[in-house]
Structure formats: C-alpha cells, structure tokens
Write a protein that holds these residues in place. Structure first.
Motif, mmCIF file in Angstrom:
data_model
loop_
_atom_site.group_PDB
_atom_site.id
_atom_site.type_symbol
_atom_site.label_atom_id
_atom_site.label_comp_id
_atom_site.label_asym_id
_atom_site.label_seq_id
_atom_site.Cartn_x
_atom_site.Cartn_y
_atom_site.Cartn_z
ATOM 1 N N ASP A 1 68.199 45.004 48.734
ATOM 2 C CA ASP A 1 67.798 46.250 48.080
ATOM 3 C C ASP A 1 66.788 46.036 46.958
ATOM 4 O O ASP A 1 66.512 46.943 46.177
ATOM 5 N N ARG A 2 66.230 44.843 46.852
ATOM 6 C CA ARG A 2 65.195 44.561 45.859
ATOM 7 C C ARG A 2 64.265 43.490 46.424
ATOM 8 O O ARG A 2 64.605 42.801 47.382
ATOM 9 N N ASP A 3 63.085 43.383 45.819
ATOM 10 C CA ASP A 3 62.195 42.306 46.233
ATOM 11 C C ASP A 3 61.519 41.704 45.010
ATOM 12 O O ASP A 3 61.629 42.216 43.896
ATOM 13 N N ALA A 4 60.849 40.600 45.245
ATOM 14 C CA ALA A 4 60.158 39.899 44.170
ATOM 15 C C ALA A 4 58.764 39.520 44.632
ATOM 16 O O ALA A 4 58.554 39.150 45.796
ATOM 17 N N VAL A 5 57.821 39.617 43.710
ATOM 18 C CA VAL A 5 56.442 39.209 43.966
ATOM 19 C C VAL A 5 56.091 38.128 42.955
ATOM 20 O O VAL A 5 56.229 38.330 41.743
ATOM 21 N N VAL A 6 55.661 36.985 43.458
ATOM 22 C CA VAL A 6 55.330 35.848 42.602
ATOM 23 C C VAL A 6 53.900 35.418 42.892
ATOM 24 O O VAL A 6 53.521 35.250 44.054
ATOM 25 N N MET A 7 53.115 35.248 41.825
ATOM 26 C CA MET A 7 51.717 34.823 41.961
ATOM 27 C C MET A 7 51.462 33.645 41.034
ATOM 28 O O MET A 7 51.942 33.628 39.896
ATOM 29 N N TYR A 8 50.720 32.675 41.526
ATOM 30 C CA TYR A 8 50.439 31.484 40.715
ATOM 31 C C TYR A 8 49.065 30.944 41.094
ATOM 32 O O TYR A 8 48.597 31.112 42.227
ATOM 33 N N SER A 9 48.397 30.315 40.131
ATOM 34 C CA SER A 9 47.053 29.811 40.395
ATOM 35 C C SER A 9 46.655 28.769 39.368
ATOM 36 O O SER A 9 47.001 28.875 38.185
ATOM 37 N N LYS A 10 45.907 27.761 39.840
ATOM 38 C CA LYS A 10 45.276 26.791 38.951
ATOM 39 C C LYS A 10 43.755 26.955 38.967
ATOM 40 O O LYS A 10 43.035 26.162 38.355
ATOM 41 N N ILE A 11 43.285 27.997 39.680
ATOM 42 C CA ILE A 11 41.842 28.188 39.805
ATOM 43 C C ILE A 11 41.390 29.542 39.250
ATOM 44 O O ILE A 11 40.214 29.894 39.331
#
Length: 328
Positions: free
Chosen positions: A221-231
C-alpha cells in the motif's frame, strides 16, 4: 578502554578519528597500511603506537580489541573475516560488502566468534533520525518515500579526462549505488523493511560502474522512489508522504532538519540539535556494544545490513551492474 586499529587511511578515516576524540573509552593503538611510510605518517598524526603492513599480523596481535575498516568495498568481506576469526570486533564502512553472499559470510563469522560486527552507517544513528522514527506516525498512513542523494564527484572530472580513479572502478565494487544509493536505501529498510518488488534503471559508464540510477520499490500500500548520482547534483529533500501530511528531511544521508507539513497548512518543526560530529554517533554505538557485551546493534543490525545488500543486489541485477566479487 577499547583499543582500536584502523585499516584504510583516507579522508573518511580522518573524519572518524576526529569524532573519536569525543568518545570515551576509544583509544587508537594501531594503524595498518600497505606501505610502512603511509602507516607511519598516519600513526604519527594520531599517536598510534603500533604500525602494521600485514593484516594477519595485526589481527593476531594483542594490541587491539577492535578495528575500523575503511578500505574499498571489494575488500571489506575478506578483511573483516580475518579480524573476526581472531576475536576482534569490527566496525566496517558502508556498504558492508560487495554483495549479499559476502555479508552473510561476515555475519556468520561474527556469530561463530562471538564478536561485534556493525556496519558504519551513520545516518540511522543520528539524533534527527530518531526524531523521524518517533514522529513518523503523525503523517497518517504512509503512502510514499522519496529520497535523493545526488552529488557530483570531483573524480568525475578526471574520469572525463580519461583518468579512472577508485570511485569509478568495478574491481573495487564502487559506483553511484554503492557510494550514495546505500544512504537512501538503508534508512528506507530501517523504517519499512524489505520491499516486495523492485524496478531500477541506471546510466552505466564505460568503466563498468553506474554513474547514476533510479529505483522504484513497492511495499503493497506504499512505494518508494530512490535517486542517486555521482555525475549530477541535486538539492531535493527527502519526503515521507502520508495521508495527513508529509515529513520533510533536509538530507537523508545526514538529517539535520526535520519537519512535518500537515494537510491543513500547519508546519511542525521537529528538529533537534546535533552537538557532535556525525560519525560520533555510530562510533559511540559500537563502543557501547563492545563494553556491554552485545553482539549487534538494534539499529544497525545484521538483518538490516543483509536486507540492504539484498536490495542492492536486486537493483544491480536490474541495471546490469556486475562486480568481480560476484564471480568469486
């Protein structure tokens, strides 16, 4: 007094030793480096009395009780096991290893030898993360977690010039997911557990590691959004959205400001002061475990390290990110 050795002589070690000056019962007695010259340089700087260029000799010695490991990710598992097998407690930098199989081996070894093994994930031990845990119920039924850690690496400039430094080498199990994504995922798993489904994409660099990535993790009943970057850089805060409001966290990798913005427009500032360096809290927790004879942290537990690595392995399978350690 707990006598420490350090393995890995880089900037993160300097940060830990600066924080250690605030930790009672911490005493640095030994330094390991591949070269005697570097070991001597660091030893003199921090007044360590014993220098080693052999990990095995250091692990077998009676001059340390515990060790802090801050070498490249690919070496974490083998180096940790050497110390665990010799009855030394281990605080190992994040991510704990290169893959789930290695983490499982480390945990098994720690349990067999009845010594402390803890992942040095500072974020979940900071005062404002405890605030998050204590007040998260106020936002009502949680529907979404959005976390971002995008930090342009100065080493990427060298990469574009054709010079591949350690941060972008697959043989060291590096890249954006391992270096930065873990900071988004470990708190997520601490708060909500293991996701039911994972979708992921990444921008792969020619060296064989990921420059950036995005992940969608589903929890029923829930979600997660994860973003990551070294550029690229990002200045987006982390947000935990509920039906009554949203909890805003300035930065998930080291929360310093936490507030809830309710649906009716009111804002509740929950921030508490953090009087000590960020790495103090992980080191203080580790020292507490050793002194009290506890074999794992209730916060940075073996299970959370294992689930985080299992999640990262799943992300790597989705994005095609493979390390030499996976073949061993």
């Amino acid at each position: 007094m707990i006598r420490f050795g350090i393995v890995g002589t880089n900037w993160i070690t300097d940060r830990l030793l600066e924080a250690a000056s605030f930790v009672e019962d911490f005493q640095l007695t030994a330094v390991y480096s591949r070269t005697e010259e570097r070991a001597k340089e660091v030893g003199e700087k921090y007044r360590a009395t014993h220098l080693f260029t052999s990990l095995e000799e250091m692990a077998k010695s009676d001059v340390i009780d515990a060790v802090y490991i801050a070498t490249p990710n690919a070496f974490h598992a083998d180096q940790t096991v050497v110390f665990l097998e010799n009855g030394k407690h281990v605080l190992c930098e994040k991510p704990l290893a290169a893959n789930e199989q290695e983490v499982s081996r480390m945990i098994t070894c720690a349990k067999q030898n009845r010594v402390v093994l803890m992942e040095a994930m500072k974020s979940t031990l900071l005062p404002n993360f405890k605030v998050i845990q204590e007040h998260i119920h106020k936002v009502g039924p949680i529907r979404k977690y959005v976390a971002s850690y995008c930090q342009y690496s100065s080493r990427y400039d060298k990469y574009k010039e054709g010079i591949v430094l350690n941060a972008f080498k697959p043989e060291l199990a590096n890249g954006a997911l391992m270096d930065l994504g873990v900071y988004c995922l470990y708190p997520l798993i601490t708060l909500f557990g293991e996701p039911e489904k994972i979708e992921a994409s990444a921008v792969m660099l020619e060296s064989g590691v990921d420059g950036q990535g995005s992940v969608l993790l589903q929890y029923g009943d829930r979600d997660a959004v994860v973003m990551y970057s070294k550029i690229t850089n990002s200045y987006t805060p982390t947000e935990i959205q509920g039906e009554h409001g949203s909890m805003m966290i300035d930065k998930i990798h080291g929360a310093e400001k936490v507030e809830i913005r309710y649906n009716d427009g009111t804002v509740e500032d929950l921030t508490v002061k953090q009087p000590l360096p960020g790495m103090y809290y992980e080191l203080a927790e580790f020292v507490r475990l050793v002194k009290q004879g506890e074999l794992e942290s209730p916060t940075n537990s073996h299970e959370r390290s294992l689930l985080t690595m299992r999640t990262m392995d799943a992300i790597r399978r989705k994005t095609g990110l493979v390390y030499p350690n996976d073949m061993l």
